[in-house]
Design a protein around this motif. Structure first.
Motif, short mmCIF file in Angstrom:
data_model
loop_
_atom_site.label_atom_id
_atom_site.label_comp_id
_atom_site.label_asym_id
_atom_site.label_seq_id
_atom_site.Cartn_x
_atom_site.Cartn_y
_atom_site.Cartn_z
N ASP A 3 0.85 -1.18 0.00
CA ASP A 3 0.00 0.00 0.00
C ASP A 3 0.89 1.24 0.00
O ASP A 3 2.12 1.15 -0.02
CB ASP A 3 -0.96 -0.02 1.20
CG ASP A 3 -0.24 -0.08 2.54
OD1 ASP A 3 1.01 0.09 2.58
OD2 ASP A 3 -0.92 -0.30 3.56
N SER A 4 0.27 2.41 0.04
CA SER A 4 1.02 3.68 -0.02
C SER A 4 2.06 3.78 1.09
O SER A 4 3.19 4.21 0.87
CB SER A 4 0.06 4.86 0.07
OG SER A 4 -0.82 4.89 -1.03
N LYS A 6 3.58 1.36 2.65
CA LYS A 6 4.70 0.44 2.37
C LYS A 6 5.61 1.02 1.28
O LYS A 6 6.84 0.92 1.38
CB LYS A 6 4.14 -0.92 1.94
CG LYS A 6 5.21 -1.97 1.68
CD LYS A 6 5.94 -2.35 2.97
CE LYS A 6 6.94 -3.47 2.75
NZ LYS A 6 7.70 -3.77 3.98
N LYS A 97 -4.16 4.42 -7.46
CA LYS A 97 -4.38 3.32 -6.52
C LYS A 97 -3.67 3.59 -5.19
O LYS A 97 -2.60 4.18 -5.17
CB LYS A 97 -3.83 2.00 -7.11
CG LYS A 97 -4.59 1.52 -8.33
CD LYS A 97 -4.08 0.15 -8.76
CE LYS A 97 -4.94 -0.41 -9.89
NZ LYS A 97 -4.60 -1.80 -10.20
N THR A 98 -4.27 3.13 -4.12
CA THR A 98 -3.61 3.24 -2.82
C THR A 98 -2.97 1.90 -2.42
O THR A 98 -2.29 1.82 -1.41
CB THR A 98 -4.60 3.67 -1.72
OG1 THR A 98 -5.73 2.80 -1.75
CG2 THR A 98 -5.05 5.11 -1.94
N GLU A 99 -3.19 0.89 -3.25
CA GLU A 99 -2.52 -0.40 -3.07
C GLU A 99 -2.12 -0.92 -4.44
O GLU A 99 -2.88 -0.78 -5.40
CB GLU A 99 -3.45 -1.43 -2.39
CG GLU A 99 -3.70 -1.13 -0.93
CD GLU A 99 -4.26 -2.33 -0.18
OE1 GLU A 99 -3.96 -3.48 -0.58
OE2 GLU A 99 -4.99 -2.11 0.79
N ASP A 101 -0.73 -4.38 -6.59
CA ASP A 101 -0.50 -5.82 -6.56
C ASP A 101 0.70 -6.15 -7.46
O ASP A 101 1.34 -5.25 -8.02
CB ASP A 101 -1.76 -6.60 -6.97
CG ASP A 101 -2.24 -6.27 -8.38
OD1 ASP A 101 -1.43 -5.77 -9.20
OD2 ASP A 101 -3.42 -6.53 -8.68
#
Length: 205
Positions: A3-4, A6, A97-99, A101
């Motif tokens: 996520d952001s 990280k 996106k805030t996450e 993959d």
């Protein structure tokens, strides 16, 4: 995958690693370049780290774009525009996106490499950071298991850095040396490997 928060943490770790390795990177650059690669990158990523708190609630794309713009404005020489473009293109690929993959990561990595190739007017085999990054991306893409692919990507980048010792430089200041550039690793390939190692360490734990 991340996520952001990280992503911001990974950028902090990159800044720390570049600071620790700046003398080694500068020594590589002294052999075939301007002798400032590590110093410049440490300053740039230090500036990125200093801005991460203000980007705490931003999207992944916004954080990566902030990193890119900061690198462009604070890193001298060729590496500022190249790394800056890489992060800007990666940020654009991820978007708001805030996450992210594993597919987002691969897409961002691909966009970063395309940005470097475009900005540097370079391709694989010319003794640049692309000789570490392109094999790393290929290794990552070839493995359906993302974690294993990331480990293979680091190994491929390590092999890419070693490969740069065996070839003639045809880009940048190193190209002026002709045959004397052979035997030395490309500093950009070495710093690219370092960044990949940090990403892998943080993602894989």
């Amino acid at each position: 995958m991340a996520d952001s928060k990280k992503v911001a943490e990974v950028l902090r770790k990159i800044a720390q690693a570049v600071e620790q390795e700046k003398d080694a990177l500068t020594a590589l650059d002294r052999a075939i370049g301007d002798g400032d690669h590590g110093i410049n990158l440490a300053r740039g990523f230090g500036a990125v780290a200093a801005r991460l708190d203000e980007a705490a609630n931003a999207s992944v794309g916004a954080i990566l774009k902030m990193a890119g713009m900061t690198l462009v404005s604070t890193v001298g020489g060729a590496s500022g525009p190249l790394y800056g473009t890489a992060f800007l293109k990666a940020g654009a690929a991820v978007g708001e996106k805030t996450e992210m993959d594993s597919n987002d990561f691969i897409r961002a990595f691909d966009a970063a490499i395309a940005g470097i190739a475009m900005r540097g007017k370079a391709q694989q085999g010319e003794k640049t950071m692309l000789d570490a990054l392109i094999p790393a991306l290929n290794a990552l893409r070839e493995d359906p298991d993302f974690a294993n692919g990331l480990r293979r990507a680091v190994k491929a980048a390590e092999a890419g850095v070693e490969y740069t010792k065996t070839i003639l430089a045809t880009k940048g200041r190193a190209s002026y040396l002709g045959n004397r550039s052979i035997g030395h690793a490309d500093p950009g390939a070495a710093s690219s490997l370092l960044i990949l190692q940090v990403i892998a360490q943080e993602v894989l734990g």
